[in-house]
Design an enzyme around this catalytic site. Structure first.
Site, PDB file in Angstrom:
ATOM      1  N   CYS A   2     -71.712 -59.294 -51.512  1.00 48.65           N
ATOM      2  CA  CYS A   2     -70.392 -59.889 -51.321  1.00 48.65           C
ATOM      3  C   CYS A   2     -70.133 -60.858 -52.477  1.00 48.65           C
ATOM      4  CB  CYS A   2     -70.237 -60.663 -50.017  1.00 48.65           C
ATOM      5  SG  CYS A   2     -70.425 -59.626 -48.572  1.00 48.65           S
ATOM      6  N   ARG A  27     -71.154 -56.824 -56.677  1.00 51.93           N
ATOM      7  CA  ARG A  27     -71.821 -57.467 -55.537  1.00 51.93           C
ATOM      8  C   ARG A  27     -71.495 -56.796 -54.204  1.00 51.93           C
ATOM      9  NH1 ARG A  27     -73.644 -62.608 -57.042  1.00 51.93           N
ATOM     10  NH2 ARG A  27     -73.850 -63.157 -54.846  1.00 51.93           N
ATOM     11  N   TRP A  91     -69.692 -56.374 -49.025  1.00 53.51           N
ATOM     12  CA  TRP A  91     -70.760 -55.412 -48.781  1.00 53.51           C
ATOM     13  C   TRP A  91     -71.115 -55.621 -47.320  1.00 53.51           C
ATOM     14  CZ3 TRP A  91     -75.839 -54.908 -47.200  1.00 53.51           C
ATOM     15  CH2 TRP A  91     -76.493 -53.728 -47.591  1.00 53.51           C
ATOM     16  N   ASN A 117     -69.855 -65.548 -48.102  1.00 51.05           N
ATOM     17  CA  ASN A 117     -70.931 -64.673 -48.567  1.00 51.05           C
ATOM     18  C   ASN A 117     -72.213 -65.188 -47.927  1.00 51.05           C
ATOM     19  OD1 ASN A 117     -72.818 -63.221 -50.048  1.00 51.05           O
ATOM     20  ND2 ASN A 117     -72.636 -64.527 -51.853  1.00 51.05           N
ATOM     21  N   GLY A 118     -72.903 -64.320 -47.205  1.00 49.21           N
ATOM     22  CA  GLY A 118     -74.139 -64.753 -46.544  1.00 49.21           C
ATOM     23  C   GLY A 118     -74.186 -64.199 -45.131  1.00 49.21           C
ATOM     24  N   GLU A 497     -89.609 -46.104 -62.987  1.00 51.71           N
ATOM     25  CA  GLU A 497     -88.258 -46.573 -63.307  1.00 51.71           C
ATOM     26  C   GLU A 497     -87.312 -45.391 -63.543  1.00 51.71           C
ATOM     27  OE1 GLU A 497     -86.433 -48.898 -62.925  1.00 51.71           O
ATOM     28  OE2 GLU A 497     -84.863 -48.846 -64.428  1.00 51.71           O
ATOM     29  N   LYS A 501     -84.017 -44.738 -61.297  1.00 52.93           N
ATOM     30  CA  LYS A 501     -82.671 -44.632 -61.873  1.00 52.93           C
ATOM     31  C   LYS A 501     -81.994 -43.356 -61.401  1.00 52.93           C
ATOM     32  CE  LYS A 501     -81.876 -47.690 -62.937  1.00 52.93           C
ATOM     33  NZ  LYS A 501     -82.471 -48.991 -63.139  1.00 52.93           N
ATOM     34  N   GLU A 504     -81.036 -43.492 -57.683  1.00 52.14           N
ATOM     35  CA  GLU A 504     -80.067 -44.554 -57.426  1.00 52.14           C
ATOM     36  C   GLU A 504     -78.632 -44.137 -57.769  1.00 52.14           C
ATOM     37  OE1 GLU A 504     -80.865 -47.898 -59.994  1.00 52.14           O
ATOM     38  OE2 GLU A 504     -80.044 -49.309 -58.557  1.00 52.14           O
ATOM     39  N   HIS A 520    -104.492 -34.957 -55.768  1.00 49.43           N
ATOM     40  CA  HIS A 520    -104.839 -35.535 -54.469  1.00 49.43           C
ATOM     41  C   HIS A 520    -103.741 -35.341 -53.433  1.00 49.43           C
ATOM     42  CE1 HIS A 520    -108.370 -37.176 -56.383  1.00 49.43           C
ATOM     43  NE2 HIS A 520    -107.576 -37.548 -57.387  1.00 49.43           N
ATOM     44  N   LYS A 619     -75.379 -54.885 -56.341  1.00 41.90           N
ATOM     45  CA  LYS A 619     -76.271 -55.309 -57.422  1.00 41.90           C
ATOM     46  C   LYS A 619     -77.166 -56.474 -57.009  1.00 41.90           C
ATOM     47  CE  LYS A 619     -76.677 -55.817 -62.270  1.00 41.90           C
ATOM     48  NZ  LYS A 619     -77.608 -54.689 -62.376  1.00 41.90           N
TER      49      LYS A 619
HETATM   50  O1  M6R Z   1     -81.401 -59.051 -59.551  1.00 39.79           O
HETATM   51  P1  M6R Z   1     -82.794 -58.525 -59.405  1.00 39.79           P
HETATM   52  O2  M6R Z   1     -83.412 -58.133 -60.712  1.00 39.79           O
HETATM   53  O3  M6R Z   1     -83.678 -59.440 -58.624  1.00 39.79           O
HETATM   54  O4  M6R Z   1     -82.631 -57.210 -58.539  1.00 39.79           O
HETATM   55  C1  M6R Z   1     -83.733 -56.477 -58.097  1.00 39.79           C
HETATM   56  C2  M6R Z   1     -83.324 -55.121 -57.612  1.00 39.79           C
HETATM   57  O5  M6R Z   1     -82.418 -55.237 -56.544  1.00 39.79           O
HETATM   58  C3  M6R Z   1     -82.690 -54.286 -58.711  1.00 39.79           C
HETATM   59  O6  M6R Z   1     -83.534 -54.133 -59.805  1.00 39.79           O
HETATM   60  C4  M6R Z   1     -82.294 -52.898 -58.182  1.00 39.79           C
HETATM   61  O7  M6R Z   1     -83.421 -52.142 -57.885  1.00 39.79           O
HETATM   62  C5  M6R Z   1     -81.396 -52.229 -59.219  1.00 39.79           C
HETATM   63  N1  M6R Z   1     -80.251 -51.680 -58.583  1.00 39.79           N
HETATM   64  C6  M6R Z   1     -82.102 -51.185 -60.004  1.00 39.79           C
HETATM   65  O8  M6R Z   1     -81.314 -50.515 -60.889  1.00 39.79           O
END
Ligand code: M6R
Length: 624
Positions: A2, A27, A91, A117-118, A497, A501, A504, A520, A619
């Site tokens: 949010c 956000r 959100w 927000n919260g 990673e 990506k 995601e 394994h 994010k």
């Molecule tokens: O703001 P932060 O780096 O603490 O966020 C951590 C994760 O939420 C963040 O890296 C998330 O996995 C991303 N969407 C990855 O692309």
């Protein structure tokens, strides 16, 4: 999660609020809304001539379900004039994605409006305290808070806010306005960030500094338990005991231009292409070639304290946690200090072994991730040195650690992290070098690493120029439903990673494994319908990696290989090869991750995904 925005001053608020929401869309993007203090003719005296009728302030609100563009369409249909206002992008946590649940929430028949927000944890209990005549129109915890403030209101908005917040258990960043005080906003913070930007006769309020970069660089960051009363000409801050608090004004060194797409189709592609430049920002002025070492002054530790450290713990979430796995390799190899990497959400709930010789790094792009924050507080309680590796200037993690380093990646607005990951890796390499030179590595080794680091931006540019080739490969594989990413050693976190990506932003299922683990269990997945992305640049584990990929090939999984220029052997193993320049093994993740980012990006675009705003994600994960 949010985003909230507020404006009070002399300009029209609605366009500023809307623009601010666009900056904060990362956000959350389930729904959005705006409320503006508008001067209207008294509707009860409609029979009188317009010129003689009195005008009164009323709060006008517009809300829309969906991304910010939907709110934009609704705003085009109404007139929203006024120089004071609040806005929110949601959100969803409590209650579904509906217009009723969209902020701003109102109380007192529309006289009071609030954005939040919260999470108000005890909102059910608080609901019971509201007068019987209050009818809730949404399923949200936030609306309960709006009514609670209204219940306590006796003419002083700040006092009402303070009284209501004294009953709240949970987290909040709020902005409140009231029709009886047309030139006042009251803001408060507990656990959810709030920044106040200072202009001439105007103030900007937001969840982070990006919405205000176009107007001012001077900000104050509210701390937990603070409430501020803001008029166009004054800002007064108090703690929850109603004592006045003096705040420092801080200068933000980000540019508005950095927060724009700069001609790219979306933020993610722009941020991928930012990497050669921002990588230089991360390392500039932080090393000394002739001494073969780095100096990250923010560490705030004496050489003696550094020598005493016998254990390092990295805590982070998501992509940041994969970056820390690379930090572990570097720190153990260069400094010989045992390193533990912990996903913050797990760290906080076990009983981590930490003492005064442990150095804990909290690593985060946003600096607001709830689990990382809670984990660092736990480490502090246990007496460790706690430092931050953070991108967002003035963020909570940056403020709650006793030192550390900003990664200088600039604003990262796409939900999928790219340049922040790279700069986190860069900073951890520099820390590893700093500890390494103090503990055991030679000047020559230090120099070699720094020289190799210097060549990284040019090599990154070479890799980014392969975007079209990578796009073709992405188009070839986009319709597969499962992927495996394999790597060994320092390339295992790179595989993690790459896989992260892809899932995601493209929503394709994918997993990452250390290639040596395949026998394994995971070999059972190999088949012509499960492509393998193999990271097989030439390092000490290259031959082993080749053997693993032979086995993959024998089971008929299509193979995409990431290899170094000049590697002919890999052509026999892979269906498609992406050739990239070579660097020192420890620096490989700085290069090897870029083709994986582009592969995920082009796959997602080809599948028609909204790459900057993937479904179900936000994010900044500010709730547990
Ligand atoms: O703001 P932060 O780096 O603490 O966020 C951590 C994760 O939420 C963040 O890296 C998330 O996995 C991303 N969407 C990855 O692309």
């Amino acid at each position: 999660m949010c985003g909230i925005v507020g404006y009070i001053g002399k300009k029209q608020a609605a366009p500023i609020l809307f623009r601010g929401l666009r900056r904060l869309e990362y956000r959350g993007y389930d729904s959005a809304g705006v409320a503006v203090m508008s001067l209207e003719h008294d509707s009860t005296r409609a029979h009188e001539h317009e010129s003689t009728r009195e005008r009164e302030h009323v709060i006008k609100r517009v809300r829309a379900v969906g991304k910010i563009d939907e709110l934009g369409k609704s705003l085009d249909k109404v007139e929203l004039f006024g120089t004071v206002g609040i806005a929110h992008t949601r959100w969803a946590t409590h209650g579904g994605v509906t217009e009723e649940n969209t902020h701003p929430h109102i109380a007192m028949d529309g006289k009071l409006a609030l954005v939040h927000n919260g999470i108000i944890e005890n909102y059910r209990e608080l609901r019971e305290r509201l007068p019987a005549e209050v009818v809730l129109t949404s399923e949200t915890d936030s609306e309960v808070l709006a009514h609670l403030i209204a219940t306590y209101y006796e003419g002083d908005l700040r006092i009402a806010v303070e009284k209501a917040l004294a009953c709240v258990r949970g987290t909040y960043g709020i902005v409140v306005m009231h029709q009886d005080h047309p030139n006042l906003l009251v803001v408060a913070r507990m656990g959810s960030p709030l920044v106040v930007g200072m202009g001439e006769g105007e103030y900007y309020i937001a969840s982070d500094a990006t919405p205000m970069l176009a107007y001012t660089k001077k900000c104050i960051f509210l701390d937990d338990g603070e409430v501020a009363e803001i008029t166009p000409d004054s800002l007064d801050t108090y703690n929850l005991k109603d004592e006045s608090v003096i705040k420092c004004v801080e200068e933000i060194d980000w540019d508005e231009a950095q927060a724009q797409k700069a001609g790219y189709e979306n933020f993610m592609l722009k941020e991928i292409h930012d990497q050669p430049l921002v990588f230089q920002d991360a390392i500039r002025g932080r090393y000394n070639l002739s001494e073969g070492t780095s100096y990250l002054g923010g560490l705030n530790m004496t050489a003696e304290e550094m020598r005493r450290i016998n254990r390092i713990v990295f805590i982070a979430c998501g992509t940041a946690s994969y970056a820390t796995m690379i930090g572990k390799y570097a720190m153990e190899r260069l400094a010989g200090i045992p390193v533990e990497v912990d996903v913050a959400s797990e760290f906080r709930y076990r009983d981590p072994i930490i003492d005064e010789n442990t150095l804990v790094f909290a690593v985060s792009q946003s600096g607001e991730t709830a689990d990382t924050l809670a984990a660092l507080r736990e480490a502090k309680r246990k007496g460790a040195f706690v430092r931050g590796i953070v991108n967002s200037v003035g963020s909570t993690i940056a403020r709650e650690t006793e030192g550390g380093s900003y990664i200088h990646a600039g604003p990262e607005l796409a939900v999928a992290s790219t340049k922040a990951y790279t700069n986190m890796v860069a900073i951890m390499l520099l820390y590893a070098l700093q500890f390494g030179r103090l503990k055991r590595i030679t000047l020559a080794t230090g120099e070699r690493l720094l020289n190799a680091l210097d060549e990284i931006p040019e090599k990154m540019k070479q890799i980014l120029s392969l975007s079209d080739q990578i796009k073709e490969i992405a188009l070839k594989y986009k319709d597969y439903h499962d992927f495996l990413f394999l790597g060994r050693g320092i390339n295992f976190p790179v595989a993690l990673e790459g896989s992260h990506k892809l899932k995601e932003i493209s929503y394709i299922h994918s997993e990452a494994y250390p290639a040596g683990e395949m026998k394994h269990g995971v070999n059972a997945l190999l088949s012509p319908t499960c492509p393998v992305f193999a990271i097989m640049t030439k390092n000490q584990l290259y031959d082993k990696m080749c053997s693993n990929i032979e086995e993959v090939k024998a089971r008929k999984s299509p193979v995409i290989a990431l290899a170094n220029i000049g590697d002919e052997r890999v052509k026999e193993l892979a269906d498609d090869v992406i050739y990239i320049p070579k660097t020192m093994e420890l620096l490989e993740p700085l290069l090897n991750t870029l083709p994986l980012q582009l592969f995920a990006y082009h796959t997602a675009v080809a599948l028609g995904r909204d790459v900057d705003r993937p479904r179900n994600l936000a994010k900044s994960v500010t709730v547990e």
